[in-house]
Design a protein around this motif. Sequence first.
Motif, PDB file in Angstrom:
ATOM      1  N   ILE A  48       0.836  -1.205   0.000  1.00 17.41           N
ATOM      2  CA  ILE A  48       0.000   0.000   0.000  1.00 17.41           C
ATOM      3  C   ILE A  48       0.866   1.248   0.000  1.00 17.41           C
ATOM      4  O   ILE A  48       0.614   2.197  -0.752  1.00 17.41           O
ATOM      5  N   HIS A  49       1.910   1.252   0.812  1.00 18.76           N
ATOM      6  CA  HIS A  49       2.792   2.421   0.867  1.00 18.76           C
ATOM      7  C   HIS A  49       3.473   2.649  -0.476  1.00 18.76           C
ATOM      8  O   HIS A  49       3.561   3.785  -0.955  1.00 18.76           O
ATOM      9  N   SER A  82       0.938   3.943  -3.035  1.00 18.24           N
ATOM     10  CA  SER A  82       0.576   5.318  -2.668  1.00 18.24           C
ATOM     11  C   SER A  82       1.682   6.289  -3.054  1.00 18.24           C
ATOM     12  O   SER A  82       1.417   7.358  -3.609  1.00 18.24           O
ATOM     13  N   LEU A 129       0.158   9.862  -3.245  1.00 22.41           N
ATOM     14  CA  LEU A 129      -1.006   9.919  -2.351  1.00 22.41           C
ATOM     15  C   LEU A 129      -0.560   9.617  -0.928  1.00 22.41           C
ATOM     16  O   LEU A 129       0.337   8.804  -0.718  1.00 22.41           O
ATOM     17  N   PRO A 188      -0.500   7.506   2.136  1.00 25.18           N
ATOM     18  CA  PRO A 188      -0.912   6.110   2.328  1.00 25.18           C
ATOM     19  C   PRO A 188      -2.045   5.963   3.339  1.00 25.18           C
ATOM     20  O   PRO A 188      -2.850   5.039   3.228  1.00 25.18           O
ATOM     21  N   GLU A 189      -2.136   6.888   4.265  1.00 24.64           N
ATOM     22  CA  GLU A 189      -3.221   6.830   5.243  1.00 24.64           C
ATOM     23  C   GLU A 189      -4.586   7.081   4.584  1.00 24.64           C
ATOM     24  O   GLU A 189      -5.597   6.526   5.003  1.00 24.64           O
ATOM     25  N   VAL A 244      -5.242   6.152   1.483  1.00 27.82           N
ATOM     26  CA  VAL A 244      -5.506   4.895   0.780  1.00 27.82           C
ATOM     27  C   VAL A 244      -5.994   3.831   1.768  1.00 27.82           C
ATOM     28  O   VAL A 244      -6.934   3.091   1.479  1.00 27.82           O
ATOM     29  N   PHE A 295      -3.870  -2.276  -6.025  1.00 28.91           N
ATOM     30  CA  PHE A 295      -3.392  -1.009  -5.462  1.00 28.91           C
ATOM     31  C   PHE A 295      -2.855  -0.097  -6.557  1.00 28.91           C
ATOM     32  O   PHE A 295      -3.060   1.118  -6.502  1.00 28.91           O
ATOM     33  N   CYS A 307      -4.831   3.310  -6.822  1.00 25.98           N
ATOM     34  CA  CYS A 307      -4.102   4.538  -6.465  1.00 25.98           C
ATOM     35  C   CYS A 307      -3.990   5.482  -7.653  1.00 25.98           C
ATOM     36  O   CYS A 307      -4.139   6.700  -7.498  1.00 25.98           O
ATOM     37  N   GLN A 355      -5.562   9.113  -7.861  1.00 25.19           N
ATOM     38  CA  GLN A 355      -4.670  10.225  -8.192  1.00 25.19           C
ATOM     39  C   GLN A 355      -5.264  11.066  -9.328  1.00 25.19           C
ATOM     40  O   GLN A 355      -5.291  12.299  -9.248  1.00 25.19           O
ATOM     41  N   TRP A 397     -10.418   7.715   8.158  1.00 28.50           N
ATOM     42  CA  TRP A 397      -9.111   8.371   8.293  1.00 28.50           C
ATOM     43  C   TRP A 397      -8.982   8.988   9.686  1.00 28.50           C
ATOM     44  O   TRP A 397      -7.997   8.757  10.380  1.00 28.50           O
TER      45      TRP A 397
END
Length: 195
Positions: A78-79, A82, A87, A89-90, A92, A140, A144, A148, A182
């Motif tokens: 994910i990181h 992102s 983006l 990552p939090e 996402v 992902f 992502c 974006q 979030w």
Amino acid sequence: MRGLFIALLWLILTNHAVGQPADAQEREALRSFLEDTISDASSFDDRYDAEVWLVDMSARLARFVKDPKHRLELLQDIHAASAQADLPPELVLSLIEVESHFDRFAISRVGAQGMMQVMPFWKNEIGRPDDNLTLNKTNFAYGCRILQFYLQREKGDLHKGLARYNGSVGRRVYSDKVYRAWRDHWRTEPLDWAD
């Protein structure tokens, strides 16, 4: 100092309710895996950032994903996706929580697939019909980049970009859900959730 941090990371991950290694051999395998995961975390600015973020997010993700090794792999993927899409990552992670609750095999009533609930027509749109949207890295990457695109199109407005991502343009129900996820689970730094 690095060894101490790895030991602390291991303790946090393995003593978090479910997912505790059964024996010494498994504990050593997990310790080695943690060290390799952090060393491989190329989307981070430095090793310390990787360690801090992975430990923090792994503890938060434990309620959705019980296996500590799987959590770290997931967080690293994910990181990376992102970071490639520029983006947070939090954000996402928040979107994934709302879309699928971290179920890679989730399929919506309209056919969206995977953790980020990507519509399969995108595969044909970009000439990659054989892509598997239930593979996390693929999902992902698509999700992502789609997010974006919509955020850029909406000049960074999170509510409008998320509404486009979800297909709910003109409404804030979806973006408010992502905002609450979030705020309640993933926040590390402020994001501009302006009206």
